[in-house]
Scaffold this motif. Structure first.
Motif, short mmCIF file in Angstrom:
data_model
loop_
_atom_site.label_atom_id
_atom_site.label_comp_id
_atom_site.label_asym_id
_atom_site.label_seq_id
_atom_site.Cartn_x
_atom_site.Cartn_y
_atom_site.Cartn_z
N LEU A 250 0.86 -1.19 0.00
CA LEU A 250 0.00 0.00 0.00
C LEU A 250 0.90 1.24 0.00
N PRO A 251 1.56 1.50 -1.13
CA PRO A 251 2.55 2.59 -1.20
C PRO A 251 1.96 3.98 -0.96
N SER A 252 0.65 4.13 -1.04
CA SER A 252 0.05 5.46 -0.84
C SER A 252 -0.03 5.86 0.63
N LEU A 253 0.20 4.92 1.53
CA LEU A 253 0.17 5.25 2.96
C LEU A 253 1.32 6.19 3.31
N THR A 254 1.03 7.21 4.09
CA THR A 254 2.05 8.22 4.41
C THR A 254 2.56 8.16 5.84
N GLN A 255 1.82 7.50 6.74
CA GLN A 255 2.23 7.43 8.14
C GLN A 255 3.44 6.50 8.31
N SER A 256 4.28 6.80 9.30
CA SER A 256 5.52 6.02 9.50
C SER A 256 5.25 4.57 9.90
N TRP A 257 4.07 4.31 10.52
CA TRP A 257 3.78 2.94 10.94
C TRP A 257 3.69 1.97 9.76
N ALA A 258 3.49 2.49 8.55
CA ALA A 258 3.40 1.63 7.37
C ALA A 258 4.71 0.89 7.11
N ASP A 259 5.81 1.39 7.69
CA ASP A 259 7.12 0.76 7.53
C ASP A 259 7.40 -0.30 8.58
N SER A 260 6.50 -0.45 9.57
CA SER A 260 6.72 -1.46 10.61
C SER A 260 5.55 -2.42 10.78
N VAL A 261 4.34 -1.97 10.46
CA VAL A 261 3.18 -2.85 10.54
C VAL A 261 3.23 -3.85 9.39
N THR A 262 3.08 -5.13 9.71
CA THR A 262 3.12 -6.17 8.68
C THR A 262 1.71 -6.70 8.38
N THR B 80 -3.03 -6.64 15.86
CA THR B 80 -1.97 -6.14 16.75
C THR B 80 -1.19 -5.00 16.08
N HIS B 81 -1.85 -4.28 15.19
CA HIS B 81 -1.20 -3.26 14.36
C HIS B 81 -1.13 -1.89 15.01
N GLY B 82 -2.09 -1.54 15.85
CA GLY B 82 -2.11 -0.24 16.52
C GLY B 82 -2.68 0.89 15.70
N ILE B 83 -3.23 0.60 14.51
CA ILE B 83 -3.76 1.66 13.64
C ILE B 83 -5.20 1.97 14.03
N SER B 84 -5.46 3.22 14.33
CA SER B 84 -6.82 3.64 14.65
C SER B 84 -7.42 4.49 13.53
N ASP B 85 -6.54 5.11 12.74
CA ASP B 85 -6.94 5.98 11.64
C ASP B 85 -5.75 6.05 10.69
N ILE B 86 -5.98 5.85 9.39
CA ILE B 86 -4.84 5.83 8.46
C ILE B 86 -4.15 7.19 8.34
N HIS B 87 -4.80 8.24 8.86
CA HIS B 87 -4.20 9.58 8.78
C HIS B 87 -3.56 10.02 10.10
N LYS B 88 -3.55 9.10 11.08
CA LYS B 88 -3.01 9.44 12.40
C LYS B 88 -1.90 8.47 12.80
N PRO B 89 -1.03 8.88 13.73
CA PRO B 89 0.01 7.97 14.23
C PRO B 89 -0.63 6.75 14.90
N ALA B 90 0.14 5.67 14.99
CA ALA B 90 -0.35 4.45 15.61
C ALA B 90 -0.58 4.65 17.10
N ALA B 91 -1.56 3.95 17.64
CA ALA B 91 -1.89 4.05 19.06
C ALA B 91 -0.88 3.30 19.92
N PHE B 92 -0.22 2.29 19.36
CA PHE B 92 0.81 1.54 20.07
C PHE B 92 1.73 0.86 19.06
N LYS B 93 2.88 0.40 19.53
CA LYS B 93 3.86 -0.25 18.67
C LYS B 93 3.29 -1.55 18.13
N ALA B 94 3.48 -1.78 16.85
CA ALA B 94 2.96 -3.00 16.21
C ALA B 94 3.46 -4.24 16.92
N GLY B 95 2.52 -5.14 17.23
CA GLY B 95 2.87 -6.40 17.88
C GLY B 95 2.87 -6.36 19.39
#
Length: 278
Positions: free
Chosen positions: A112-124, A132-147
Motif C-alpha cells: 500500500l505505497p500510498s500510505l504516508t504514516q511512519s507505521w506503514a514501515d513497521s506494521v506487517t 496487533t497493528h495499533g492503527i486507529s486511523d490511516i491519517h493518524k500515528p499508531a496508538a501503540f507499537k505494532a505487535g
C-alpha cells in the motif's frame, strides 16, 4: 433352533440400539428446541444448525424474517454474517501468501505505497490479520507499537482487502466469489446495495420488542471486514473446507499453526466463530 435364537438376539440388539440412539437424538433435539423457543431472558430469532462429521444433526428456524408482516424465517434464509467475514478474508490473504503474492511478515508499505504514516514501515500483513497493528486511523500515528498489544477493529481488514487487490489484481469481491463458487456456497455473496437477494433485514431488540433496522451500516469498503452474506448450510460447507484442509496445503497450515493467536486458532482443530463481535 440355535440359528433362530441367534437371529432373534441379533435382531433384538439392533432394534434396542436403534431405539436408544433415536431416544438420544430425540432428547438432544428437545434440549435445543427448549433453548431456541424460550422467551426469557430474550426471544431467539434466527436459524440454528448443528453438524457432526459432515452430517446435519439439527436444523431449525425460529421467529420471523419480517415481524410486521409475520413472515416466518426459513432455514435457507440469508443473513449478514458481519465479523465472521474476517475469517474468509484471512483465508484469501493466506492463499495469496502461499502462492507467493505477498509475505505475511513484510511491512504493508510495500503493498500500500500510498500510505504516508511512519507505521506503514513497521506494521506487517500478519499484524493486520491478528489485530496487533495499533492503527486507529490511516491519517493518524499508531496508538501503540505494532505487535505489542491487541485491539480489535474493522480497519485492518479493510486494508487487507486493498492489499489483496494490489497483489492479486482482483478485488475482494471477485476473489471471494471465486472461492464461494469452488466450495458450492451458492447462497453466499458479498453485500452490495443493488443485490440483497433474500437477505433477512436486521432487527434490534429492546425489552423483547423487535424493531427493524432501516439502514445497514455495510458498504463496499467494509466488505472484507463484515460484508459477507450467507446461510447456515453454506457456512457448514465453509467450516468443513477450512478444517479438512481444502483451502490451504497441510505444509502451509502447519506453518500458520506456529503463528501467535488468534490466527493460529483457524488451523488448530478448534472451530472458532467470531459470533460475539457481529
Amino acid at each position: 433352533m440355535i440359528k433362530k435364537k441367534l437371529f432373534f438376539t441379533v435382531t433384538l440388539s439392533v432394534l434396542l440400539s436403534t431405539a436408544v440412539n433415536a431416544q438420544k437424538k430425540d432428547t438432544y433435539t428437545r434440549k435445543i428446541d427448549s433453548i431456541i423457543t424460550a422467551s426469557s431472558p430474550l426471544k431467539f430469532n434466527g436459524v440454528v444448525l448443528v453438524s457432526q462429521k459432515g452430517k446435519i444433526k439439527y436444523m431449525k428456524s425460529n421467529g420471523y424474517r419480517d415481524f410486521e408482516k409475520k413472515i416466518p424465517l426459513k432455514t435457507d434464509d440469508q443473513f449478514e454474517i458481519m465479523s465472521n467475514s474476517k475469517q474468509i478474508t484471512a483465508v484469501l490473504v493466506l492463499q495469496a501468501a502461499e502462492r507467493g503474492k505477498l509475505d505475511l511478515h513484510t511491512p504493508i508499505k510495500k503493498y500500500l505505497p500510498s500510505l504516508t504514516q511512519s507505521w506503514a514501515d513497521s506494521v506487517t500483513v500478519h499484524h493486520l490479520l491478528n489485530h496487533t497493528h495499533g492503527i486507529s486511523d490511516i491519517h493518524k500515528p499508531a496508538a501503540f507499537k505494532a505487535g505489542s498489544q491487541f485491539k480489535y477493529g474493522n480497519l485492518s481488514y479493510m486494508l487487507l482487502g486493498d492489499i489483496l487487490k494490489n497483489t492479486t489484481g482482483k478485488s475482494f469481491k471477485e476473489l471471494a466469489g471465486l472461492l464461494f463458487k469452488k466450495l458450492d456456497m451458492n447462497s453466499t455473496f458479498i453485500y452490495n446495495s443493488r443485490n440483497s437477494q433474500s437477505l433477512v433485514p436486521g432487527y434490534k431488540s429492546e425489552n423483547n420488542h423487535f424493531e427493524k433496522v432501516k439502514e445497514t451500516f455495510l458498504n463496499d469498503d467494509l466488505a472484507p471486514a463484515a460484508g459477507v452474506i450467507s446461510t447456515v448450510q453454506d457456512l457448514v460447507k465453509w467450516d468443513e473446507a477450512l478444517f479438512k484442509g481444502k483451502l490451504l496445503s497441510r505444509n502451509f497450515r502447519n506453518r500458520c499453526s506456529l503463528l501467535p493467536l488468534p490466527l493460529s486458532t483457524m488451523f488448530s482443530g478448534k472451530k472458532v466463530w467470531d459470533l460475539g463481535t457481529m
